[in-house]
Design a protein around this motif. Structure first.
Motif, PDB file in Angstrom:
ATOM      1  N   PRO A  96      11.262  33.032  24.771  1.00 15.72           N
ATOM      2  CA  PRO A  96      10.588  31.852  25.323  1.00 15.72           C
ATOM      3  C   PRO A  96       9.176  32.195  25.793  1.00 15.72           C
ATOM      4  O   PRO A  96       8.924  33.285  26.329  1.00 15.72           O
ATOM      5  N   LEU A  97       8.267  31.253  25.607  1.00 17.32           N
ATOM      6  CA  LEU A  97       6.871  31.455  25.962  1.00 17.32           C
ATOM      7  C   LEU A  97       6.432  30.424  26.994  1.00 17.32           C
ATOM      8  O   LEU A  97       6.814  29.252  26.919  1.00 17.32           O
ATOM      9  N   ILE A  98       5.634  30.881  27.944  1.00 21.46           N
ATOM     10  CA  ILE A  98       4.934  29.992  28.865  1.00 21.46           C
ATOM     11  C   ILE A  98       3.467  30.065  28.463  1.00 21.46           C
ATOM     12  O   ILE A  98       2.806  31.083  28.653  1.00 21.46           O
ATOM     13  N   GLY A  99       2.961  28.999  27.865  1.00 19.05           N
ATOM     14  CA  GLY A  99       1.592  28.980  27.369  1.00 19.05           C
ATOM     15  C   GLY A  99       0.643  28.457  28.432  1.00 19.05           C
ATOM     16  O   GLY A  99       0.874  27.395  29.022  1.00 19.05           O
ATOM     17  N   ILE A 100      -0.445  29.199  28.671  1.00 17.64           N
ATOM     18  CA  ILE A 100      -1.377  28.863  29.756  1.00 17.64           C
ATOM     19  C   ILE A 100      -2.788  28.768  29.189  1.00 17.64           C
ATOM     20  O   ILE A 100      -3.273  29.718  28.547  1.00 17.64           O
ATOM     21  N   THR A 101      -3.442  27.642  29.410  1.00 18.93           N
ATOM     22  CA  THR A 101      -4.814  27.491  28.940  1.00 18.93           C
ATOM     23  C   THR A 101      -5.624  26.674  29.926  1.00 18.93           C
ATOM     24  O   THR A 101      -5.097  26.054  30.847  1.00 18.93           O
ATOM     25  N   GLY A 102      -6.938  26.665  29.718  1.00 16.10           N
ATOM     26  CA  GLY A 102      -7.865  25.957  30.584  1.00 16.10           C
ATOM     27  C   GLY A 102      -9.242  26.578  30.461  1.00 16.10           C
ATOM     28  O   GLY A 102      -9.382  27.710  29.991  1.00 16.10           O
ATOM     29  N   LEU A 120      11.661  36.073  40.500  1.00 16.65           N
ATOM     30  CA  LEU A 120      12.882  35.293  40.287  1.00 16.65           C
ATOM     31  C   LEU A 120      13.941  36.069  39.513  1.00 16.65           C
ATOM     32  O   LEU A 120      15.030  35.538  39.258  1.00 16.65           O
ATOM     33  N   GLY A 121      13.621  37.295  39.125  1.00 12.91           N
ATOM     34  CA  GLY A 121      14.607  38.129  38.453  1.00 12.91           C
ATOM     35  C   GLY A 121      14.498  38.181  36.944  1.00 12.91           C
ATOM     36  O   GLY A 121      15.355  38.784  36.279  1.00 12.91           O
ATOM     37  N   PHE A 122      13.460  37.590  36.369  1.00 18.11           N
ATOM     38  CA  PHE A 122      13.288  37.616  34.916  1.00 18.11           C
ATOM     39  C   PHE A 122      12.559  38.892  34.488  1.00 18.11           C
ATOM     40  O   PHE A 122      11.673  39.382  35.209  1.00 18.11           O
ATOM     41  N   LYS A 123      12.901  39.384  33.314  1.00 13.86           N
ATOM     42  CA  LYS A 123      12.120  40.458  32.698  1.00 13.86           C
ATOM     43  C   LYS A 123      10.944  39.799  31.992  1.00 13.86           C
ATOM     44  O   LYS A 123      11.034  39.408  30.825  1.00 13.86           O
ATOM     45  N   ALA A 124       9.855  39.653  32.715  1.00 12.73           N
ATOM     46  CA  ALA A 124       8.699  38.898  32.229  1.00 12.73           C
ATOM     47  C   ALA A 124       7.529  39.833  31.956  1.00 12.73           C
ATOM     48  O   ALA A 124       7.290  40.781  32.706  1.00 12.73           O
ATOM     49  N   LEU A 125       6.793  39.538  30.904  1.00 17.02           N
ATOM     50  CA  LEU A 125       5.566  40.259  30.573  1.00 17.02           C
ATOM     51  C   LEU A 125       4.441  39.249  30.341  1.00 17.02           C
ATOM     52  O   LEU A 125       4.694  38.069  30.105  1.00 17.02           O
ATOM     53  N   GLU A 126       3.202  39.745  30.401  1.00 19.39           N
ATOM     54  CA  GLU A 126       2.039  38.915  30.131  1.00 19.39           C
ATOM     55  C   GLU A 126       1.350  39.419  28.868  1.00 19.39           C
ATOM     56  O   GLU A 126       1.363  40.608  28.572  1.00 19.39           O
ATOM     57  N   GLY A 127       0.720  38.494  28.145  1.00 23.58           N
ATOM     58  CA  GLY A 127      -0.017  38.880  26.946  1.00 23.58           C
ATOM     59  C   GLY A 127      -0.779  37.707  26.389  1.00 23.58           C
ATOM     60  O   GLY A 127      -0.761  36.606  26.942  1.00 23.58           O
ATOM     61  N   GLY A 128      -1.444  37.932  25.258  1.00 15.08           N
ATOM     62  CA  GLY A 128      -2.193  36.864  24.602  1.00 15.08           C
ATOM     63  C   GLY A 128      -3.668  37.147  24.614  1.00 15.08           C
ATOM     64  O   GLY A 128      -4.115  38.221  24.208  1.00 15.08           O
ATOM     65  N   ASN A 129      -4.439  36.203  25.123  1.00 16.03           N
ATOM     66  CA  ASN A 129      -5.879  36.407  25.254  1.00 16.03           C
ATOM     67  C   ASN A 129      -6.180  37.503  26.266  1.00 16.03           C
ATOM     68  O   ASN A 129      -7.220  38.141  26.218  1.00 16.03           O
ATOM     69  N   ILE A 130      -5.266  37.703  27.196  1.00 12.81           N
ATOM     70  CA  ILE A 130      -5.305  38.833  28.116  1.00 12.81           C
ATOM     71  C   ILE A 130      -4.658  40.027  27.416  1.00 12.81           C
ATOM     72  O   ILE A 130      -3.767  39.861  26.582  1.00 12.81           O
ATOM     73  N   ALA A 237       0.645  28.681  38.929  1.00 13.21           N
ATOM     74  CA  ALA A 237       1.610  29.697  38.499  1.00 13.21           C
ATOM     75  C   ALA A 237       2.969  29.495  39.156  1.00 13.21           C
ATOM     76  O   ALA A 237       4.015  29.670  38.510  1.00 13.21           O
ATOM     77  N   LEU A 238       2.977  29.131  40.420  1.00 10.98           N
ATOM     78  CA  LEU A 238       4.245  28.885  41.103  1.00 10.98           C
ATOM     79  C   LEU A 238       4.989  27.733  40.432  1.00 10.98           C
ATOM     80  O   LEU A 238       6.205  27.808  40.200  1.00 10.98           O
ATOM     81  N   GLN A 239       4.260  26.667  40.099  1.00 10.42           N
ATOM     82  CA  GLN A 239       4.885  25.549  39.399  1.00 10.42           C
ATOM     83  C   GLN A 239       5.406  25.975  38.032  1.00 10.42           C
ATOM     84  O   GLN A 239       6.482  25.537  37.597  1.00 10.42           O
ATOM     85  N   ALA A 240       4.657  26.830  37.332  1.00 15.11           N
ATOM     86  CA  ALA A 240       5.086  27.291  36.009  1.00 15.11           C
ATOM     87  C   ALA A 240       6.382  28.091  36.098  1.00 15.11           C
ATOM     88  O   ALA A 240       7.308  27.918  35.295  1.00 15.11           O
ATOM     89  N   ALA A 241       6.466  28.977  37.088  1.00 15.57           N
ATOM     90  CA  ALA A 241       7.670  29.795  37.258  1.00 15.57           C
ATOM     91  C   ALA A 241       8.867  28.922  37.627  1.00 15.57           C
ATOM     92  O   ALA A 241       9.978  29.108  37.098  1.00 15.57           O
ATOM     93  N   LEU A 242       8.650  27.971  38.523  1.00 10.79           N
ATOM     94  CA  LEU A 242       9.750  27.087  38.917  1.00 10.79           C
ATOM     95  C   LEU A 242      10.171  26.168  37.768  1.00 10.79           C
ATOM     96  O   LEU A 242      11.361  25.879  37.595  1.00 10.79           O
ATOM     97  N   ALA A 243       9.192  25.730  36.973  1.00 10.96           N
ATOM     98  CA  ALA A 243       9.520  24.890  35.820  1.00 10.96           C
ATOM     99  C   ALA A 243      10.388  25.661  34.824  1.00 10.96           C
ATOM    100  O   ALA A 243      11.364  25.119  34.274  1.00 10.96           O
ATOM    101  N   TYR A 244      10.051  26.922  34.586  1.00 12.89           N
ATOM    102  CA  TYR A 244      10.877  27.717  33.667  1.00 12.89           C
ATOM    103  C   TYR A 244      12.264  27.970  34.267  1.00 12.89           C
ATOM    104  O   TYR A 244      13.278  27.912  33.552  1.00 12.89           O
ATOM    105  N   ALA A 245      12.299  28.223  35.564  1.00 14.33           N
ATOM    106  CA  ALA A 245      13.604  28.411  36.215  1.00 14.33           C
ATOM    107  C   ALA A 245      14.461  27.167  36.085  1.00 14.33           C
ATOM    108  O   ALA A 245      15.692  27.254  35.882  1.00 14.33           O
ATOM    109  N   ASP A 246      13.859  25.982  36.181  1.00 15.25           N
ATOM    110  CA  ASP A 246      14.612  24.739  36.004  1.00 15.25           C
ATOM    111  C   ASP A 246      15.212  24.656  34.601  1.00 15.25           C
ATOM    112  O   ASP A 246      16.362  24.219  34.415  1.00 15.25           O
ATOM    113  N   ILE A 247      14.431  25.055  33.597  1.00 16.28           N
ATOM    114  CA  ILE A 247      14.932  25.049  32.216  1.00 16.28           C
ATOM    115  C   ILE A 247      16.126  25.987  32.085  1.00 16.28           C
ATOM    116  O   ILE A 247      17.159  25.640  31.499  1.00 16.28           O
ATOM    117  N   VAL A 248      15.998  27.175  32.652  1.00 16.30           N
ATOM    118  CA  VAL A 248      17.085  28.158  32.560  1.00 16.30           C
ATOM    119  C   VAL A 248      18.324  27.663  33.296  1.00 16.30           C
ATOM    120  O   VAL A 248      19.461  27.837  32.821  1.00 16.30           O
TER     121      VAL A 248
END
Length: 422
Positions: A96-102, A120-130, A237-248
């Protein structure tokens, strides 16, 4: 047959990804560097010396290759589908991807999102344009926070993040996209394939975003921008993490022993990382604060920095002009800025738009370090309170290797003049 068009960090990341997935390809670069060609060959790929229309069904183009590039257009006319790294990864990986732009804040928000996800306990990594490229991290994570530029998003087709984050739609890259409308359309490609099972995190105060998301079926998670850019990006970012947690929680019942809430993540705001060269009060001399926002080369990022900086502001401006409509900053400059320190190749010309609003001191010193030293000295002569803000509205390449070196030197100069940690 598949062609990787353009190497660099993204293209080499794509080749590494294709190698891991057992997907054949050839590579081509208009300005091929021997060391990059050697890395590509070491992964088992061969050079295509002269890509011909009709020879390839899929072309994965690096973000730096313009979408109107004649060779790409010829390959497309010959039947090739031209996509980018994000689309490739979406098609071949299930992570699953959390896409961030602006227009501003992408990197900070991406790093903060990864930080909150791990809390929140996820094995999360960052990548992309960063760094690192998305293709290098996607297979090693449970979920990826992906920073996505307009250059990457103009080449998506079916790409569908589970959470899409829209931070700000401002002005940038008009030389690449041709118009503000085309630039915004590229950004909004992030949400084109969202479904009712996905989440949309968005800036509730940006009218262009509000217009752009009309009709999206995704569940909505608005956030409020704050005077401090860091707080704005933490909120998103807090909203993004909580939104993904809601999906899970919906799709994997029982995953959480306690329901994720804003209160549960609040303590982690203080431990969020501090990305380099982004808005930060890093030192004080007497009653004057020193603020580093060396990455602020876009109009909207500079406006945000000027709004956040305590008045009166001594604004260090200049470098290589990116062609932004600087007159749009006149209102905030008139309210906040007392002194403009014009440095670098185009500093004087950029400052001319504000010479009736604030005192302008042109610093003709060609050496970057000495120019910043002069700027700090001139600021301290005129200010006993307020702030000195480095938000250059221009690239650094006339006097520094990059914006990170400009940031590092600015901080060294201030601390060397007696600045105490902010």
């Amino acid at each position: 047959m598949r062609l990787v068009y353009g190497l660099g960090r993204s293209g080499l990341g794509v080749l590494d990804y294709l190698h891991r997935h057992g997907l054949p390809a050839r590579f081509f670069d208009d300005q091929l560097k021997p060391e990059e060609a050697a890395q590509a060959r070491a992964l088992g790929f061969d050079l295509e010396p002269d890509p011909q229309p009709g020879a390839y069904l899929e072309v994965i183009a690096a973000p730096g290759v313009p979408i109107q590039h004649p060779r790409l257009q010829a390959l497309q006319a010959g039947g090739a589908e031209v996509i980018g790294e994000a689309e490739l990864v979406y098609r071949h990986s299930s992570t699953p991807l959390i896409g961030i732009t602006g227009t501003a804040g992408k990197t900070s928000c991406t790093l903060f999102t990864g930080h909150f996800l791990r809390a929140l306990g996820f094995k999360a990594l960052e990548g992309g344009n960063i760094d690192p490229p998305l293709a290098r991290v996607v297979d090693g994570a449970e979920v990826v926070a992906a920073e996505l530029s307009s250059f990457q998003l103009e080449r998506v087709r079916h790409f569908r993040p589970r959470v899409a984050v829209l931070l700000l739609l401002g002005v940038d890259h008009l030389d690449r996209h041709g118009s503000l409308e085309a630039y915004h359309a590229a950004k909004l490609n992030l949400i084109r394939n969202l479904t009712a099972q996905d989440a949309l995190v968005y800036n509730a105060k940006d009218p262009k975003i509000l217009a752009g998301i009309e009709g999206s079926p995704a569940r909505r998670y608005p956030f409020e921008p704050q005077p401090d850019p860091r707080e704005t990006n933490l909120n998103a970012a807090l909203q993004a993490a909580l939104a993904y947690a809601d999906i899970v929680r919906r799709e994997q019942p029982g995953r959480f022993s306690q329901e994720p809430t804003p209160a549960a993540l609040e303590a982690f705001r203080a431990t969020a990382p501090h990305p380099e060269a982004r808005y930060e009060v890093f030192a004080r001399i007497g009653g004057v604060q020193f603020i580093d926002d060396s990455i602020a080369t876009r109009l909207d990022a500079v406006r945000t920095a000027l709004e956040a900086a305590p008045a009166p502001v001594a604004w260090i401006l200049g470098g290589v002009d990116k062609g932004a409509p600087v007159a749009e900053l006149r209102e905030v400059v008139g309210r906040k800025v007392r002194l403009i320190l014009a440095v670098g190749q185009d500093g004087g010309r950029l400052a001319a738009a504000f010479q009736d609003l604030a005192e302008v001191v042109e610093i003709g010193e060609p050496d970057g370090r000495r120019a910043l030293e002069q700027a700090v000295r001139e600021s301290l002569r005129r200010l006993s309170s307020g702030s000195v803000l480095l938000a250059p509205l221009a690239t650094s390449f006339d006097q520094f290797k990059d914006y990170k070196e400009r940031s590092k030197v600015f901080r060294q100069v201030v601390l060397g003049m007696g600045g105490m940690g902010g």
